[in-house]
Design an enzyme around this catalytic site. Structure first.
Site, PDB file in Angstrom:
ATOM      1  N   ASP A   1       0.862  -1.171   0.000  1.00 14.16           N
ATOM      2  CA  ASP A   1       0.000   0.000   0.000  1.00 14.16           C
ATOM      3  C   ASP A   1       0.905   1.230   0.000  1.00 14.16           C
ATOM      4  O   ASP A   1       2.107   1.129   0.280  1.00 14.16           O
ATOM      5  CB  ASP A   1      -0.877  -0.038   1.260  1.00 14.16           C
ATOM      6  N   LYS A   2       0.360   2.390  -0.327  1.00 11.87           N
ATOM      7  CA  LYS A   2       1.189   3.609  -0.321  1.00 11.87           C
ATOM      8  C   LYS A   2       0.936   4.457   0.922  1.00 11.87           C
ATOM      9  O   LYS A   2       1.796   4.620   1.768  1.00 11.87           O
ATOM     10  CB  LYS A   2       0.935   4.449  -1.577  1.00 11.87           C
TER      11      LYS A   2
ATOM     12  N   PHE B   1     -18.254  13.170   3.317  1.00  5.35           N
ATOM     13  CA  PHE B   1     -17.383  12.668   2.252  1.00  5.35           C
ATOM     14  C   PHE B   1     -17.522  11.150   2.158  1.00  5.35           C
ATOM     15  O   PHE B   1     -17.647  10.461   3.154  1.00  5.35           O
ATOM     16  CB  PHE B   1     -15.924  13.026   2.554  1.00  5.35           C
TER      17      PHE B   1
ATOM     18  N   GLY C   1      -4.762   3.847  -3.719  1.00 10.40           N
ATOM     19  CA  GLY C   1      -6.012   4.482  -4.140  1.00 10.40           C
ATOM     20  C   GLY C   1      -5.797   5.878  -4.684  1.00 10.40           C
ATOM     21  O   GLY C   1      -6.742   6.528  -5.137  1.00 10.40           O
TER      22      GLY C   1
ATOM     23  N   ASP D   1      -6.727  -2.748   3.381  1.00 14.56           N
ATOM     24  CA  ASP D   1      -5.647  -3.659   2.972  1.00 14.56           C
ATOM     25  C   ASP D   1      -5.851  -5.078   3.486  1.00 14.56           C
ATOM     26  O   ASP D   1      -5.041  -5.960   3.185  1.00 14.56           O
ATOM     27  CB  ASP D   1      -4.294  -3.143   3.485  1.00 14.56           C
TER      28      ASP D   1
END
EC number: 7.6.2.1
Length: 1199
Positions: A431-432, A596, A735, A873
């Site tokens: 993942d980032k 959101f 993402g 994740d």
């Protein structure tokens, strides 16, 4: 009083992430409620009526929750079943049962003891682990909560005593003990705030609200005489749905998820709530969702099973060969009146040596031999490996170099099954956000009214400067000089902004000061942040549901707009007045929050200022915000777009800020429609809300854009560089949008300038034109064909560039990835991805991450590791061979679903290159050695039986047979599995190339396994024939006696104990005191056992009675033969190892030579060894420098 009241209000943290005004929460019956009473909706709950005959809840689960694998009653049968599911254990059970028959070549006790010891040790381990789980269960079940006792009073009771229908009072920061229907809270409108991190990993708070009819029950005494009746859905695992009705005083009220409080979630920012118990124990939704993590077994363990089967085949083959020879020999024993083996008395034999029934004798011999040769199978292998893996896990947990002091978080191996797999990782899926980056945002730049503000330099910009050869970045002195002015400002967490034009109130002199004012006001008002004041310092801190939210509010405060107080319906801000130039306090009435989500990609608030103006303040992603601008609101669009693209190139996360004024009629119409949509409990509730918000979030006026930096974690570039040098491929699944991901790739050296980028996306005119028509089938078909064509073109580029060894990077967006993962395309996509040096998947959903992990794992057949920190994740971590969770700021869901938890990405370097390599080498060598020592021992039994014409006579005493694996050869191999190091941790990190031994599986290849087996066979042959030949021709002692079976067996056994233990000494690379103790101790224990056991009465010691004291020890030939045989047996292995080490060294051998010859500190020599791991397709900054050198060398002839 007013001041203390203000402080109390500051301390009261009210999270408005999903704000519902009173006019928006009047639920009404929809289609779902018509199912009440039908199948799946039959649960009846009588609230606060424990004595009512109708309220008998005995048919419902109690509130005791058990997560243990066993109970006191089931431990023995279930644990035994688990043990004998292993084929080796079942085999030893069968031989143990057969040992009670006359067929057994040894006594039953000697056969059963080792099995009982091994099974017992494993069962004790299982029991201890389950006992620890039981302690956790007891702790949870004994938590206390206040329960209504029927007279308006509440008593503290244990969770496990709760029943369906009880009314409980849960106080702030307590967990909910069961699934409850919210009745009332400390707030007048029955609102409460709930943290669901234990359920879904999300740290943001959820708002829940009870029914209006029960909202007045805010005191204990209000519940005296209170009764209600609930009909609702049956227990199920859906966390986000709940359908029911509450009947109160003859009136029915609908219940929805808004009234459901789930077990294990926590009450936050609310003093107390009252709730009615609906689901208890194993009926609660969290327990219904609890599933065992997928069972993972390492490649080595799976291969070990194949070796066991091979050994079984060898045992059967030897038994078959022996039984055939035995049958033929027995048939010929009594022929023509001549008795060949007269000493066996075949003429009076019952079965075993009866020549008339040779075929039956052969069959019985087969069974006997199968029992005798069972010593080929290492009975203690499984339990020894489990012990070693547990100890290895303890060393991982205790490694101070993987301890993150700032957060007080050590590494934690949550399972020990996969230790050796850490040394074989071929591909890392990362993942980032929060994994490579900190997920700690800093406000660094902004664009307001078409003007860019902020002079900070991001890490990505520095990396870009390095790859473009910018002197500003290349000169370290300049970098220090340029970064120094920002150092002081960076002390404010979340704010790394520097621009004198708008700081310190200077913005009032800017050309578009009015736009800047609205921009900063929007930052201070449009959010769901909770302020918290400190009584002593009067400083205000912020609690936000995401790091970017906090960064925006902090930036607004630092630039003059301080958000300092929030109530349920208002926000207070200290702001700089444009006219007077003074700080004033302003109150904004919050009317609605449009939250959101990943579909909307924006959030809005509707507020009313002190002048009565109705304002809609909105912030969101550029691709959804620009299309919502009005014609007269696009004044700064071109400049803002340019700035946003520049910020994305710099690796920054951007949001567009815009607003509009609403008239009262428009707002009233919106308020009615949003109230109806939010009150709906139908399946299309979300789409109704979206439809209403779409109509109000339009015709916006652009103010500007924000840019926050999600910094790379410390040590990420270095870690990636080392992992790349180790030959590990690294994929990033994020993402984020493509531009941001690409630039993070450059900053972390996953990408470099000379790489050829293969970009796959659907941003083509053809696809855009089809999307406008809205024909979904046509769009899907064209998109799939387009993606397939791009993948084929990419493979073509790889094919034609193969000779040049160019490095390629594959970058694909989420929309294209959805088609690339289709069954008919995914294998072509994988071939392209595997051929690239770097792979980045942008805009990936959690499901896509999991599917990519599954594809890589199953597609290339090599070990895959996934690493992430968020709930999104979890699927990826569970699908990969190894899941590593980072205990970051996005909750603990990833950690709870992982196999190993670490605090920072950089610790992955040590986890894999050091612990992974060590564990792989140790387990591999340990298993090979186990089979070697058992073949050495077992094959001497076969040779002796062949020597005695397969008479089923064992060469050794019964207890010699039984204790070989348990006492005389087990501890050294365990010590090797825990302590051995071929090279130190420093050299593992200095020479990452060493890791390739695990990736290529050179230490556990069939060649190496069969080599160790061959070592065992020839060792057995040398031991048997040298001992037999040495003892045959002469007298054994001074009395002139020749040796018998007992002396031959004792001598061979002594040689075997010496050989297998000294073989261990030759195989060990790193001696510790413990290894010396267990190796020499095992040999000493053999002599002590032989002495003590031989002194026992002959009825117990049988053939070993005083053999050592009276026959072996006094004889010089026994000691000479032992020395001669041991040296002769070990000499071939010693010569082979010496030749291999000197002329054909493996990777670890090369490094050992470096250390031995003192060349470890020679930069040129070390660099030469390291360069073997650098290829044109390798990523990392070291490879980047090498690529630059190659480029310079290629350009020199041209110049």
């Amino acid at each position: 009083m007013a001041g203390s009241g203000l402080k109390r209000r500051r301390r009261r943290r009210i999270h408005l992430s999903k704000l519902y005004t009173l006019t928006c929460t009047q639920a009404f019956f929809k289609q779902d409620h018509s199912q009440i009473g039908g199948p799946g909706y039959s649960r009846l709950v009588f609230i606060n009526e424990p004595d009512s005959p109708e309220a008998d809840s005995s048919s419902y689960s109690d509130n005791y929750v058990r997560t243990t694998k066993y109970t006191l009653a089931t431990f023995l049968p279930k644990s035994l079943f688990e043990q004998f599911r292993r084929v080796a254990n079942f085999y030893f059970l069968v031989t143990g049962v057969l040992s009670f028959t006359p067929l057994a070549p040894y006594t039953a006790a000697s056969a059963i003891f080792p099995l009982l010891f091994v099974i017992g040790a494993t069962m004790v381990k299982e029991g201890v682990e389950d006992w620890r789980r039981n302690k956790q269960d007891i702790e949870v079940n004994n938590r206390r909560v206040k329960v209504h006792r029927g007279d308006g009073n509440f008593d503290s009771k244990e969770w496990k005593t709760l029943s369906v229908g009880d009314i409980v009072k849960v106080e702030k920061n307590q967990f909910f003990p069961a699934d409850l229907v919210l009745l009332s809270s400390s707030y007048e409108d029955a609102i409460c705030y709930v943290e669901t991190m234990n359920l879904d990993g999300e740290t943001n708070l959820k708002v829940k609200q009870g029914l209006e009819v029960t909202s007045s029950l805010r005191e204990d005494f209000n519940f005296k005489g209170f009764e209600a009746f609930v009909k609702c859905e049956d227990p199920n695992a859906n966390l986000y749905s709940f359908v029911g009705t509450m009947e109160l005083k003859g009136t029915k009220y609908p219940l929805s998820p808004q009234q459901l409080l789930l077990r294990d979630s926590k009450l936050r920012n609310t003093e107390f709530i009252f709730g009615a118990v609906i689901f208890t124990g194993h009926d609660t939704k969290v327990i219904q969702n609890s599933t065992d993590p997928p069972s993972k077994r390492s490649m080595i363990e799976r291969k070990m099973d194949k070796i066991i089967y091979l050994m079984f085949f060898m045992v059967v083959l030897m038994s078959f060969i022996g039984s055939v020879i035995f049958g033929v020999t027995t048939r010929d024993d009594f022929k023509d009146g001549v008795v060949k083996r007269w000493y066996l008395r075949p003429d009076s034999s019952s079965i075993f040596f009866d020549p008339k029934r040779a075929h039956v004798a052969a069959f019985y011999h087969f069974l006997t031999a199968a029992m005798l040769y069972s010593y080929f199978i290492p009975i203690s292998l499984y339990v020894s490996i489990e012990i070693v893996k547990v100890l290895q896990s303890i060393f991982i947990n205790q490694d101070i170099h993987m301890y993150y002091e700032e957060a007080n978080k050590p590494a934690r191996a949550r399972t020990s099954n996969l230790n050796e797999e850490l040394g074989q990782v071929d591909t890392i899926l990362s993942d980032k956000t929060g994994t490579l980056t900190c997920n700690s945002m800093e406000f660094i730049k902004c664009s307001v009214a078409g003007t860019a503000y902020g002079r900070g330099v991001t890490e990505v910009e520095m990396a870009m400067g390095r790859r473009k050869g910018s002197p500003l970045v290349l000169q370290s002195d300049d970098v220090e000089y340029n970064k120094e002015p920002f150092a002081e400002e960076a002390k404010v967490k979340g704010f790394n902004f520097r621009d004198e034009r708008i700081m310190n109130g200077n913005w009032v002199t800017e050309p578009h000061a009015d736009v800047i004012q609205k921009f900063l006001r929007l930052l201070a008002v449009c959010h769901t942040v909770i302020p918290e004041g400190d009584e002593d310092t009067e400083k205000i801190s912020y609690e936000a549901e995401s790091p970017d939210e906090a960064a925006f509010v902090i930036a607004a405060r630092e630039l003059g707009f301080e958000f300092y107080n929030r109530t349920q319906t208002s926000i207070s801000v200290r702001e700089l007045d444009l006219v007077t130039g003074k700080r004033v306090e302003r109150l904004y009435k919050v009317l609605n929050v449009l939250e959101f989500n990943s579909t909307r990609k924006r959030m809005s608030v509707i507020v009313q200022d002190e002048d009565g103006k109705l304002l809609l303040l909105c912030k969101g992603a550029d691709n959804v915000m620009f299309e919502r601008l009005s014609k007269n609101g696009r004044e700064f669009e071109v400049e803002t777009r340019d700035h946003v693209n520049e910020y994305a190139d710099a690796g920054l996360r951007t949001l567009i800020l815009a607003y509009r004024e609403l008239d009262e009629k428009e707002y009233k119409d919106f308020s009615v429609r949003i109230s109806e949509a939010k009150s709906s409990v139908s399946a299309d509730r979300e789409s109704l809300i979206e439809e209403v918000t779409e109509k109000v979030e339009k015709d916006l006026i652009l103010l500007g854009a924000t840019a926050v930096e999600d910094k790379l974690q410390n040590g990420v570039p270095d870690c990636i560089d080392k992992l790349a040098q180790a030959g590990i491929k690294i994929w990033v699944l994020t993402g984020d949008k493509m531009e941001t991901a690409i630039n993070i790739g450059f900053a972390s050296s996953l990408l470099r300038q000379d790489m050829k980028q293969i970009i796959i996306n659907l941003e083509t005119p053809e696809i855009h034109s089809l999307e406008k028509t809205g024909e979904k089938d046509a769009i899907a078909k064209a998109s799939k064909e387009n993606v397939l064509l791009q993948i084929i073109n990419g493979k073509t580029q790889l094919k034609y560039a193969g000779g040049n060894s160019d490095a390629f990077a594959l970058i694909i967006d989420g929309k294209s990835l959805a088609y690339a993962l289709d069954d008919d395309i995914k294998h072509i996509f994988l071939e392209l991805a595997v051929g690239c040096a770097s792979v980045i998947c942008c805009r990936s959903s959690p499901k896509q991450k999991a599917l990519v992990a599954r594809l890589v794992k199953s597609g290339n057949g090599k070990t895959t590791l996934a690493i992430g920190d968020g709930a999104n994740d979890v699927g990826m971590l569970q699908e990969a061979d190894i899941g590593v969770g980072i205990s970051g700021v996005e909750g603990m869901q990833a950690v709870m679903s992982s196999d190993i938890a670490i605090a920072q990405f950089r610790y992955l370097e040590r986890l894999l290159l050091v612990h992974g390599h060590w564990c792989y080498r140790r387990i591999s060598t340990m298993i090979c050695y186990f089979f070697y020592k058992n073949i050495t021992f077992g094959f001497t039994l076969f040779l002796y039986e062949a020597y005695t014409t397969f008479s089923s006579t064992p060469a050794y005493n019964d207890w010699f047979l039984s204790l070989y694996n348990v006492c005389f050869s087990s501890l050294p191999v365990i010590a090797l599995g825990v302590f051995d190091q071929d090279v130190s941790a420093r050299y593992c990190l200095k020479f990452p190339l060493l890791y390739q031994e695990g990736v290529q599986n050179v230490l556990f290849s069939w060649r190496r396994i069969l080599g160790w087996m061959f070592n065992g066979f020839y060792s057995a042959v040398i031991i048997f024939f040298l001992c037999k030949s040495s003892l045959e021709p002469q007298a054994f002692n001074h009395q002139g006696k020749t040796p018998g079976k007992e002396i031959l067996g004792g001598t061979m056994y002594t040689c075997i104990v010496w050989v297998v233990n000294l073989q261990m000494a030759l195989a060990i690379s790193y001696f510790t005191l413990i290894q010396h103790i267990v190796i020499w101790g095992s040999i000493l224990v053999w002599y002590l056992f032989m002495t003590v056991y031989g002194e026992l009465p002959a009825s117990i010691s049988t053939s070993a009675y005083r053999v050592f004291v009276e026959a072996l020890a006094p004889s010089l030939s026994y000691w000479v033969i032992t020395l001669f045989v041991v040296v002769s047996t070990l000499l071939p292995y010693f010569i082979y190892s010496a030749v291999q080490m000197r002329f054909f060294p493996m990777y670890h051998g090369m490094i050992q030579w470096l250390r031995y010859e003192g060349q470890c500190n020679d930069p040129e020599y070390c660099d030469m060894v390291r360069q073997r791991s650098i290829r044109p397709t390798t990523v990392g900054f070291t490879a980047r420098l090498e690529a630059k050198k190659r480029s310079v060398r290629r350009s020199e002839p041209e110049s």
